[in-house]
Design an enzyme around this catalytic site. Structure first.
Site, PDB file in Angstrom:
ATOM      1  N   GLU A  33      -4.580   4.417   5.977  1.00 32.70           N
ATOM      2  CA  GLU A  33      -4.397   4.405   4.522  1.00 32.70           C
ATOM      3  C   GLU A  33      -4.690   5.754   3.875  1.00 32.70           C
ATOM      4  O   GLU A  33      -3.928   6.208   3.028  1.00 32.70           O
ATOM      5  CB  GLU A  33      -5.271   3.318   3.881  1.00 32.70           C
ATOM      6  CG  GLU A  33      -4.739   1.908   4.070  1.00 32.70           C
ATOM      7  CD  GLU A  33      -5.326   0.932   3.051  1.00 32.70           C
ATOM      8  OE1 GLU A  33      -5.690   1.375   1.945  1.00 32.70           O
ATOM      9  OE2 GLU A  33      -5.412  -0.262   3.361  1.00 32.70           O
ATOM     10  N   SER A  70     -11.100   0.605   3.138  1.00 28.75           N
ATOM     11  CA  SER A  70     -10.250   0.206   4.268  1.00 28.75           C
ATOM     12  C   SER A  70      -9.480   1.418   4.789  1.00 28.75           C
ATOM     13  O   SER A  70      -8.732   2.045   4.045  1.00 28.75           O
ATOM     14  CB  SER A  70      -9.276  -0.892   3.838  1.00 28.75           C
ATOM     15  OG  SER A  70      -9.969  -2.062   3.472  1.00 28.75           O
ATOM     16  N   ARG A 110       0.829  -1.207   0.000  1.00 26.29           N
ATOM     17  CA  ARG A 110       0.000   0.000   0.000  1.00 26.29           C
ATOM     18  C   ARG A 110       0.862   1.255   0.000  1.00 26.29           C
ATOM     19  O   ARG A 110       0.566   2.245   0.669  1.00 26.29           O
ATOM     20  CB  ARG A 110      -0.953   0.016   1.199  1.00 26.29           C
ATOM     21  CG  ARG A 110      -1.872  -1.163   1.299  1.00 26.29           C
ATOM     22  CD  ARG A 110      -2.869  -1.236   0.132  1.00 26.29           C
ATOM     23  NE  ARG A 110      -3.722  -2.396   0.305  1.00 26.29           N
ATOM     24  CZ  ARG A 110      -3.415  -3.620  -0.115  1.00 26.29           C
ATOM     25  NH1 ARG A 110      -2.273  -3.826  -0.763  1.00 26.29           N
ATOM     26  NH2 ARG A 110      -4.239  -4.629   0.078  1.00 26.29           N
TER      27      ARG A 110
END
Length: 349
Positions: free
Chosen positions: A345, A249, A173
Protein backbone atom coordinates in the site's frame (compact mmCIF):
# COMPACT_ATOMS: atom_id res chain seq x y z
CA UNK A 1 -13.99 27.27 3.02
CA UNK A 2 -11.56 29.00 5.40
CA UNK A 3 -7.91 28.26 4.82
CA UNK A 4 -5.24 28.09 7.51
CA UNK A 5 -3.39 31.16 6.28
CA UNK A 6 -3.61 33.58 3.34
CA UNK A 7 -1.41 33.49 0.26
CA UNK A 8 2.05 34.84 1.01
CA UNK A 9 5.62 34.31 -0.05
CA UNK A 10 6.74 30.76 0.65
CA UNK A 11 9.79 30.29 2.87
CA UNK A 12 12.10 27.47 1.81
CA UNK A 13 13.64 25.14 4.40
CA UNK A 14 16.94 23.63 3.17
CA UNK A 15 18.23 20.20 4.26
CA UNK A 16 14.98 19.54 6.11
CA UNK A 17 14.48 16.47 8.32
CA UNK A 18 11.35 14.46 7.50
CA UNK A 19 11.42 12.36 10.68
CA UNK A 20 8.37 14.15 12.10
CA UNK A 21 6.56 13.92 8.76
CA UNK A 22 6.43 10.13 8.27
CA UNK A 23 4.79 7.72 10.68
CA UNK A 24 7.61 5.16 10.44
CA UNK A 25 9.88 7.82 11.95
CA UNK A 26 12.62 7.47 9.34
CA UNK A 27 15.09 10.35 9.43
CA UNK A 28 15.19 10.98 5.70
CA UNK A 29 16.04 14.51 4.65
CA UNK A 30 14.66 16.71 1.90
CA UNK A 31 16.97 18.85 -0.18
CA UNK A 32 14.45 21.61 0.47
CA UNK A 33 10.97 21.77 2.00
CA UNK A 34 8.14 24.29 2.16
CA UNK A 35 5.12 24.58 4.44
CA UNK A 36 2.01 25.23 2.34
CA UNK A 37 -1.02 26.92 3.88
CA UNK A 38 -3.10 27.81 0.82
CA UNK A 39 -3.70 26.69 -2.78
CA UNK A 40 -2.08 29.91 -3.97
CA UNK A 41 1.18 28.95 -2.30
CA UNK A 42 1.23 25.64 -4.18
CA UNK A 43 0.61 27.59 -7.39
CA UNK A 44 3.33 30.17 -6.69
CA UNK A 45 5.99 27.47 -6.37
CA UNK A 46 5.21 26.29 -9.89
CA UNK A 47 6.72 29.58 -11.07
CA UNK A 48 9.39 30.04 -8.39
CA UNK A 49 12.92 30.09 -9.88
CA UNK A 50 14.39 28.97 -6.54
CA UNK A 51 12.95 25.48 -7.03
CA UNK A 52 12.90 25.25 -10.81
CA UNK A 53 13.70 21.78 -12.08
CA UNK A 54 13.39 20.05 -8.70
CA UNK A 55 11.34 16.88 -8.24
CA UNK A 56 8.36 17.52 -5.96
CA UNK A 57 6.68 15.45 -3.28
CA UNK A 58 3.51 16.43 -1.42
CA UNK A 59 3.40 15.17 2.18
CA UNK A 60 0.37 15.22 4.44
CA UNK A 61 0.47 12.98 7.49
CA UNK A 62 3.22 10.79 6.02
CA UNK A 63 1.27 7.64 6.92
CA UNK A 64 1.54 6.06 3.49
CA UNK A 65 5.19 6.54 2.58
CA UNK A 66 8.41 4.61 3.13
CA UNK A 67 11.59 6.64 2.72
CA UNK A 68 14.45 4.38 1.68
CA UNK A 69 16.77 7.35 1.06
CA UNK A 70 16.88 11.13 1.27
CA UNK A 71 14.62 13.03 -1.12
CA UNK A 72 16.72 15.11 -3.51
CA UNK A 73 14.01 17.60 -4.34
CA UNK A 74 11.26 19.82 -2.93
CA UNK A 75 8.94 18.40 -0.27
CA UNK A 76 5.66 20.30 0.01
CA UNK A 77 4.15 20.00 3.50
CA UNK A 78 0.39 20.33 3.07
CA UNK A 79 -0.95 22.42 5.97
CA UNK A 80 -4.14 23.66 4.30
CA UNK A 81 -6.81 23.60 7.01
CA UNK A 82 -10.50 24.38 7.23
CA UNK A 83 -13.77 22.45 7.22
CA UNK A 84 -17.30 23.61 6.58
CA UNK A 85 -20.78 22.69 5.46
CA UNK A 86 -20.79 24.25 1.99
CA UNK A 87 -24.35 23.39 0.95
CA UNK A 88 -27.24 21.03 1.57
CA UNK A 89 -30.36 19.82 -0.15
CA UNK A 90 -33.28 17.62 0.86
CA UNK A 91 -31.18 14.49 0.52
CA UNK A 92 -27.69 15.30 1.75
CA UNK A 93 -25.14 17.58 3.37
CA UNK A 94 -22.06 18.59 1.40
CA UNK A 95 -19.00 19.19 3.56
CA UNK A 96 -15.60 20.40 2.43
CA UNK A 97 -12.25 20.09 4.19
CA UNK A 98 -8.76 21.33 3.42
CA UNK A 99 -6.20 18.83 2.19
CA UNK A 100 -4.08 19.23 5.31
CA UNK A 101 -6.89 18.49 7.77
CA UNK A 102 -6.36 15.43 9.95
CA UNK A 103 -8.70 12.73 8.64
CA UNK A 104 -9.82 11.30 11.99
CA UNK A 105 -10.48 14.76 13.43
CA UNK A 106 -12.56 15.58 10.35
CA UNK A 107 -14.65 12.41 10.77
CA UNK A 108 -15.23 13.22 14.43
CA UNK A 109 -16.24 16.78 13.50
CA UNK A 110 -18.87 15.57 11.00
CA UNK A 111 -20.46 13.47 13.73
CA UNK A 112 -20.36 16.31 16.24
CA UNK A 113 -22.15 18.46 13.66
CA UNK A 114 -24.87 15.81 13.22
CA UNK A 115 -23.75 14.65 9.76
CA UNK A 116 -23.01 10.91 9.94
CA UNK A 117 -21.71 8.62 7.22
CA UNK A 118 -17.94 8.44 7.62
CA UNK A 119 -17.83 6.77 11.05
CA UNK A 120 -16.54 3.41 9.72
CA UNK A 121 -13.41 5.26 8.55
CA UNK A 122 -12.54 6.56 12.02
CA UNK A 123 -8.92 6.53 13.20
CA UNK A 124 -7.46 5.92 9.75
CA UNK A 125 -4.17 7.83 9.85
CA UNK A 126 -3.36 10.63 7.45
CA UNK A 127 -4.99 13.72 6.03
CA UNK A 128 -8.14 14.55 4.10
CA UNK A 129 -6.06 15.24 0.99
CA UNK A 130 -4.55 11.76 1.09
CA UNK A 131 -7.92 9.99 1.46
CA UNK A 132 -8.92 10.14 -2.24
CA UNK A 133 -5.45 9.13 -3.43
CA UNK A 134 -5.74 5.83 -1.59
CA UNK A 135 -9.55 5.62 -1.67
CA UNK A 136 -9.29 4.69 1.98
CA UNK A 137 -11.66 2.06 3.29
CA UNK A 138 -12.44 0.03 6.40
CA UNK A 139 -15.18 -2.10 7.91
CA UNK A 140 -17.43 -2.22 4.88
CA UNK A 141 -17.09 1.38 3.66
CA UNK A 142 -14.90 3.05 1.05
CA UNK A 143 -14.33 6.79 0.87
CA UNK A 144 -15.54 6.91 -2.74
CA UNK A 145 -19.10 6.14 -1.59
CA UNK A 146 -19.37 9.60 -0.03
CA UNK A 147 -17.03 11.47 -2.38
CA UNK A 148 -18.47 14.45 -4.26
CA UNK A 149 -15.51 16.31 -5.74
CA UNK A 150 -12.04 17.65 -5.06
CA UNK A 151 -9.83 20.53 -6.07
CA UNK A 152 -6.15 20.04 -6.81
CA UNK A 153 -3.27 22.20 -7.94
CA UNK A 154 -1.23 20.86 -10.85
CA UNK A 155 2.31 21.18 -9.55
CA UNK A 156 3.96 21.88 -12.89
CA UNK A 157 1.64 24.71 -13.92
CA UNK A 158 -0.02 25.99 -10.74
CA UNK A 159 -3.46 25.50 -12.34
CA UNK A 160 -6.37 24.72 -9.99
CA UNK A 161 -8.28 21.72 -11.35
CA UNK A 162 -11.65 20.26 -10.27
CA UNK A 163 -12.11 16.48 -10.20
CA UNK A 164 -15.39 14.56 -10.00
CA UNK A 165 -15.59 10.88 -9.08
CA UNK A 166 -15.35 9.68 -12.68
CA UNK A 167 -12.16 11.63 -13.26
CA UNK A 168 -10.67 10.27 -10.03
CA UNK A 169 -11.20 6.70 -11.35
CA UNK A 170 -11.42 5.15 -7.90
CA UNK A 171 -10.60 1.48 -7.39
CA UNK A 172 -9.77 -0.72 -4.42
CA UNK A 173 -7.15 1.35 -2.51
CA UNK A 174 -6.50 3.04 -5.82
CA UNK A 175 -7.24 6.14 -7.89
CA UNK A 176 -6.04 8.24 -10.80
CA UNK A 177 -3.65 9.92 -8.35
CA UNK A 178 -1.77 6.65 -7.82
CA UNK A 179 -1.50 5.96 -11.54
CA UNK A 180 -1.48 8.54 -14.35
CA UNK A 181 -1.75 11.43 -11.90
CA UNK A 182 0.94 10.23 -9.51
CA UNK A 183 3.14 13.08 -8.35
CA UNK A 184 1.40 15.62 -10.57
CA UNK A 185 -1.16 17.17 -8.22
CA UNK A 186 -1.58 18.52 -4.70
CA UNK A 187 -5.11 17.96 -3.39
CA UNK A 188 -6.12 21.17 -1.62
CA UNK A 189 -9.79 20.52 -0.75
CA UNK A 190 -12.22 17.60 -0.82
CA UNK A 191 -16.03 17.73 -0.73
CA UNK A 192 -18.07 14.83 0.63
CA UNK A 193 -21.77 14.06 0.21
CA UNK A 194 -23.31 12.73 3.42
CA UNK A 195 -26.89 11.45 2.95
CA UNK A 196 -29.46 12.61 5.49
CA UNK A 197 -31.06 9.15 5.41
CA UNK A 198 -28.34 7.38 7.40
CA UNK A 199 -27.93 3.60 7.28
CA UNK A 200 -25.42 1.95 9.64
CA UNK A 201 -22.69 -0.28 8.20
CA UNK A 202 -22.30 -2.94 10.86
CA UNK A 203 -21.98 -6.09 8.77
CA UNK A 204 -18.33 -6.75 9.64
CA UNK A 205 -18.01 -9.35 12.38
CA UNK A 206 -15.56 -7.29 14.44
CA UNK A 207 -17.93 -4.32 14.49
CA UNK A 208 -20.95 -6.48 15.36
CA UNK A 209 -19.03 -8.14 18.20
CA UNK A 210 -17.82 -4.84 19.62
CA UNK A 211 -21.33 -3.37 19.56
CA UNK A 212 -22.72 -6.47 21.24
CA UNK A 213 -19.99 -6.32 23.90
CA UNK A 214 -21.09 -2.76 24.62
CA UNK A 215 -24.70 -3.89 25.00
CA UNK A 216 -25.86 -1.95 21.94
CA UNK A 217 -28.85 -3.32 20.03
CA UNK A 218 -28.07 -3.39 16.29
CA UNK A 219 -31.62 -2.18 15.61
CA UNK A 220 -31.03 0.99 17.63
CA UNK A 221 -27.40 1.71 16.83
CA UNK A 222 -26.29 5.33 16.39
CA UNK A 223 -23.48 6.66 14.23
CA UNK A 224 -21.50 7.56 17.35
CA UNK A 225 -21.82 3.95 18.54
CA UNK A 226 -20.26 2.74 15.29
CA UNK A 227 -17.53 5.38 15.53
CA UNK A 228 -16.67 4.36 19.10
CA UNK A 229 -16.68 0.67 18.18
CA UNK A 230 -14.35 1.20 15.22
CA UNK A 231 -11.98 3.32 17.30
CA UNK A 232 -11.87 0.64 20.00
CA UNK A 233 -11.21 -2.12 17.45
CA UNK A 234 -8.43 -0.22 15.72
CA UNK A 235 -6.75 0.74 18.99
CA UNK A 236 -6.83 -2.89 20.13
CA UNK A 237 -5.40 -4.23 16.88
CA UNK A 238 -3.11 -1.53 15.54
CA UNK A 239 -0.06 0.09 17.15
CA UNK A 240 0.05 3.82 17.77
CA UNK A 241 2.63 5.29 15.34
CA UNK A 242 3.76 7.70 18.08
CA UNK A 243 4.82 4.70 20.17
CA UNK A 244 5.85 2.24 17.44
CA UNK A 245 6.60 3.51 13.95
CA UNK A 246 4.34 2.07 11.26
CA UNK A 247 2.24 2.98 8.24
CA UNK A 248 -0.92 1.06 9.11
CA UNK A 249 -1.85 -1.76 6.74
CA UNK A 250 1.22 -2.39 4.60
CA UNK A 251 -0.40 -4.74 2.08
CA UNK A 252 -3.65 -4.66 0.14
CA UNK A 253 -6.08 -7.53 0.54
CA UNK A 254 -5.64 -9.38 -2.77
CA UNK A 255 -8.62 -10.03 -5.02
CA UNK A 256 -8.62 -13.20 -7.16
CA UNK A 257 -11.05 -14.82 -9.58
CA UNK A 258 -13.54 -17.47 -8.47
CA UNK A 259 -11.71 -20.33 -10.19
CA UNK A 260 -8.41 -19.52 -8.50
CA UNK A 261 -10.20 -19.20 -5.17
CA UNK A 262 -11.87 -22.60 -5.54
CA UNK A 263 -8.48 -24.22 -6.12
CA UNK A 264 -6.99 -22.37 -3.17
CA UNK A 265 -9.83 -23.27 -0.81
CA UNK A 266 -9.46 -26.94 -1.74
CA UNK A 267 -5.94 -26.76 -0.28
CA UNK A 268 -6.72 -24.28 2.52
CA UNK A 269 -10.33 -24.91 3.62
CA UNK A 270 -10.22 -22.35 6.46
CA UNK A 271 -8.94 -19.48 4.31
CA UNK A 272 -10.50 -16.12 5.22
CA UNK A 273 -12.30 -14.62 2.23
CA UNK A 274 -14.92 -12.06 1.21
CA UNK A 275 -17.06 -12.54 -1.94
CA UNK A 276 -17.14 -9.45 -4.19
CA UNK A 277 -20.08 -8.13 -6.24
CA UNK A 278 -18.27 -8.88 -9.51
CA UNK A 279 -17.89 -12.58 -8.66
CA UNK A 280 -14.28 -12.34 -7.59
CA UNK A 281 -13.09 -13.05 -4.05
CA UNK A 282 -11.08 -10.84 -1.72
CA UNK A 283 -8.59 -12.62 0.54
CA UNK A 284 -7.40 -11.46 3.96
CA UNK A 285 -3.75 -10.59 3.45
CA UNK A 286 -3.14 -10.72 7.19
CA UNK A 287 -4.31 -14.34 7.29
CA UNK A 288 -1.99 -15.27 4.41
CA UNK A 289 0.96 -13.61 6.14
CA UNK A 290 0.13 -15.26 9.47
CA UNK A 291 -0.09 -18.70 7.83
CA UNK A 292 3.38 -18.19 6.42
CA UNK A 293 4.66 -17.76 9.97
CA UNK A 294 5.52 -14.07 9.79
CA UNK A 295 3.26 -12.67 12.50
CA UNK A 296 5.47 -11.30 15.28
CA UNK A 297 8.73 -12.05 13.44
CA UNK A 298 11.50 -9.54 12.82
CA UNK A 299 14.30 -8.96 10.36
CA UNK A 300 16.69 -6.75 12.27
CA UNK A 301 14.79 -3.75 13.63
CA UNK A 302 11.88 -4.17 11.19
CA UNK A 303 9.10 -6.52 12.26
CA UNK A 304 5.60 -7.80 11.63
CA UNK A 305 3.33 -6.63 14.42
CA UNK A 306 2.45 -9.30 16.96
CA UNK A 307 -1.30 -8.59 16.88
CA UNK A 308 -1.86 -7.61 13.24
CA UNK A 309 0.13 -9.31 10.49
CA UNK A 310 -0.79 -6.60 7.97
CA UNK A 311 1.26 -4.04 9.89
CA UNK A 312 5.04 -3.73 9.60
CA UNK A 313 6.74 -1.79 12.39
CA UNK A 314 9.98 0.01 13.15
CA UNK A 315 11.21 -1.44 16.45
CA UNK A 316 13.71 1.40 16.69
CA UNK A 317 16.59 2.16 14.39
CA UNK A 318 15.18 0.46 11.30
CA UNK A 319 15.66 2.10 7.93
CA UNK A 320 13.23 2.24 5.05
CA UNK A 321 15.42 -0.29 3.26
CA UNK A 322 15.04 -2.66 6.26
CA UNK A 323 11.25 -2.43 6.11
CA UNK A 324 11.29 -2.94 2.35
CA UNK A 325 13.49 -6.04 2.72
CA UNK A 326 11.01 -7.47 5.23
CA UNK A 327 8.10 -6.71 2.90
CA UNK A 328 9.83 -8.46 -0.01
CA UNK A 329 10.52 -11.55 2.13
CA UNK A 330 6.85 -11.72 3.13
CA UNK A 331 5.66 -11.31 -0.46
CA UNK A 332 8.02 -14.07 -1.60
CA UNK A 333 6.72 -16.53 1.00
CA UNK A 334 3.04 -15.74 0.36
CA UNK A 335 3.53 -16.15 -3.38
CA UNK A 336 5.37 -19.42 -2.87
CA UNK A 337 2.74 -20.96 -0.60
CA UNK A 338 -0.51 -19.58 -2.00
CA UNK A 339 0.35 -18.41 -5.52
CA UNK A 340 -0.98 -14.98 -4.55
CA UNK A 341 1.02 -11.79 -5.07
CA UNK A 342 0.66 -9.18 -2.34
CA UNK A 343 0.70 -5.52 -3.35
CA UNK A 344 2.19 -2.95 -1.00
CA UNK A 345 0.00 0.00 0.00
CA UNK A 346 2.62 2.65 0.89
CA UNK A 347 4.63 4.56 -1.67
CA UNK A 348 8.30 3.59 -1.44
CA UNK A 349 10.80 6.33 -2.27
Amino acid sequence: MPMSRPDSAVSLLPDYSLRAHNTFGFDARARVAARIGSPGQFASLARDPRVAGLDRLVLGGGSNVVFTRDFDGLVLLDEIRGRALVREDDGAWYVEAGGGENWHAFVEWTLAEGMPGLENLALIPGTVGAAPIQNIGAYGLEMKEHFASLRAVELATGELVEFDAARCAFGYRDSFFKRDGRGRFAIVAVTFRLPKAWTPRIGYADVARELAARGIDARAVRARDVFDAVVAIRRAKLPDPLALGNAGSFFKNPVIDAQAFAALRAREPDIVSYPQPDGRVKLAAGWLIDRCGWKGRALGAAAVHERQALVLVNLGGASGADVLALAHAIRRDVLGRFGVELEMEPVCL
